[in-house]
Enzyme design. Sequence first.
Site, PDB file in Angstrom:
ATOM      1  N   TYR A 193      -0.658  -4.133  -4.001  1.00 40.95           N
ATOM      2  CA  TYR A 193      -0.079  -3.548  -3.499  1.00 40.95           C
ATOM      3  C   TYR A 193      -0.122  -2.059  -2.357  1.00 40.95           C
ATOM      4  O   TYR A 193       0.786  -1.352  -2.198  1.00 40.95           O
ATOM      5  CB  TYR A 193      -0.945  -2.203  -4.661  1.00 40.95           C
ATOM      6  CG  TYR A 193      -0.954  -0.690  -4.735  1.00 40.95           C
ATOM      7  CD1 TYR A 193       0.325  -0.107  -5.244  1.00 40.95           C
ATOM      8  CD2 TYR A 193      -1.908  -0.173  -4.111  1.00 40.95           C
ATOM      9  CE1 TYR A 193       0.719   1.050  -5.122  1.00 40.95           C
ATOM     10  CE2 TYR A 193      -1.656   1.225  -4.219  1.00 40.95           C
ATOM     11  CZ  TYR A 193      -0.245   2.037  -4.257  1.00 40.95           C
ATOM     12  OH  TYR A 193       0.087   3.442  -4.407  1.00 40.95           O
ATOM     13  N   GLU A 211      -3.233   5.433   1.344  1.00 41.18           N
ATOM     14  CA  GLU A 211      -3.313   5.357   0.577  1.00 41.18           C
ATOM     15  C   GLU A 211      -4.429   4.045   0.286  1.00 41.18           C
ATOM     16  O   GLU A 211      -5.399   3.977  -1.143  1.00 41.18           O
ATOM     17  CB  GLU A 211      -2.587   3.507   0.592  1.00 41.18           C
ATOM     18  CG  GLU A 211      -0.545   3.912   0.325  1.00 41.18           C
ATOM     19  CD  GLU A 211      -0.260   4.610  -0.958  1.00 41.18           C
ATOM     20  OE1 GLU A 211      -1.110   4.190  -1.927  1.00 41.18           O
ATOM     21  OE2 GLU A 211       0.763   5.049  -0.725  1.00 41.18           O
ATOM     22  N   ASP A 242       2.066  -0.573  -9.245  1.00 44.79           N
ATOM     23  CA  ASP A 242      -0.303  -0.046  -9.936  1.00 44.79           C
ATOM     24  C   ASP A 242      -0.172   0.619 -11.610  1.00 44.79           C
ATOM     25  O   ASP A 242       0.936   0.261 -11.996  1.00 44.79           O
ATOM     26  CB  ASP A 242      -1.032   1.012  -8.346  1.00 44.79           C
ATOM     27  CG  ASP A 242       0.426   2.297  -9.216  1.00 44.79           C
ATOM     28  OD1 ASP A 242       1.572   2.599 -10.186  1.00 44.79           O
ATOM     29  OD2 ASP A 242      -0.372   4.021  -8.939  1.00 44.79           O
TER      30      ASP A 242
END
Length: 352
Positions: free
Chosen positions: A117, A34, A135
């Site tokens: 996020y 991520e 996102d």
Amino acid sequence: MREFSIRLVKWYQENKRELPWRETKDPYKIWLSEIILQQTRVAQGLPYYFKFVEKFPDVFSLAEANEQEVLRLWQGLGYYSRARNLHAAARYVANELNGKFPESYTELKKLKGVGEYTAAAIASFAYKEKVAVLDGNVFRVLARLFGIDVDIGSNEGKKVFTELANSLISEQNPDLHNQAIMEFGAMHCTPHNPNCMFCPFTAECSARLTQKQDKLPVKGKKIKKRKRYFHYLVLNKANEYFLKKRSENDIWQGLFDFPLIESEQKLDFEQVAEHFEKKEGIKKLSVSASKIFTHILTHQRIEAVFYVIKNSDLNVFDAFLSKNKANLYSIEAIEELPKPVLVSKYLKEYIF
């Protein structure tokens, strides 16, 4: 609402890309993926993910690395603060949490470099916590499907989309739901030319029904890019080159480049030479200039020219080099240093 998630997950299971971080529940590997994928496309980030996992298979090995080693491996991905935050968070998890990642959205947000996020992604993928990701892909899917014309960058937009996303998420499979909606936006409901004809939501999609696919989501005005002009000085001494580490609070912090003069306007060689004579006391430069190298960042456009200095007496540059904290490095050492892509391109084309 339940039907939305069921259809979305069905589409995902039939169309998803096979990606390594989707085959694990290891929070370290999910976190790593991520962070790499922030501001980075999957195709570009995938090789970096493999390199990091091979070099640092767990959070302890990453924590034990030095920053220069991490930055060198990150080279080419840009947004280098991500790499520094990654390293800092790894050290915190390894040293303060005994290598055990936080297991909730709230606690994950406390890690350096982990925002809303990223925390939602890790919490749902690794621990199946029911918290929706938001996102660019998710904003686009929800804005089009539900006809939401609120600016996604505004406080109101953030509130509206967060509430909607959390109302839609699956109770039983929040991890699959989050993966599905992001993949759907990336692969199907794309920014340009979305595949509306074969969309599982074609009958209900507000944007399709009103022909507003190109108008949603609504985004505020783009920030004008700042133009910067870098004039690099390439000084060679016995096949070694002077480089300095960027330590100021600016782009590429912690990376190595050549001493430079920066200007707000484009300069030709005569103007660069004049600057050196007036500001540095260095007269009659004899140089060869490279082509212009352009590097575009989110809010900046950089044009750089590299000037190879041919003066035989390097002592005249002592004060300039001292001010820039430049040191001599061999070609072999330079190859191992973390460098901006712009500098690497120059070295590959003109030096290596």
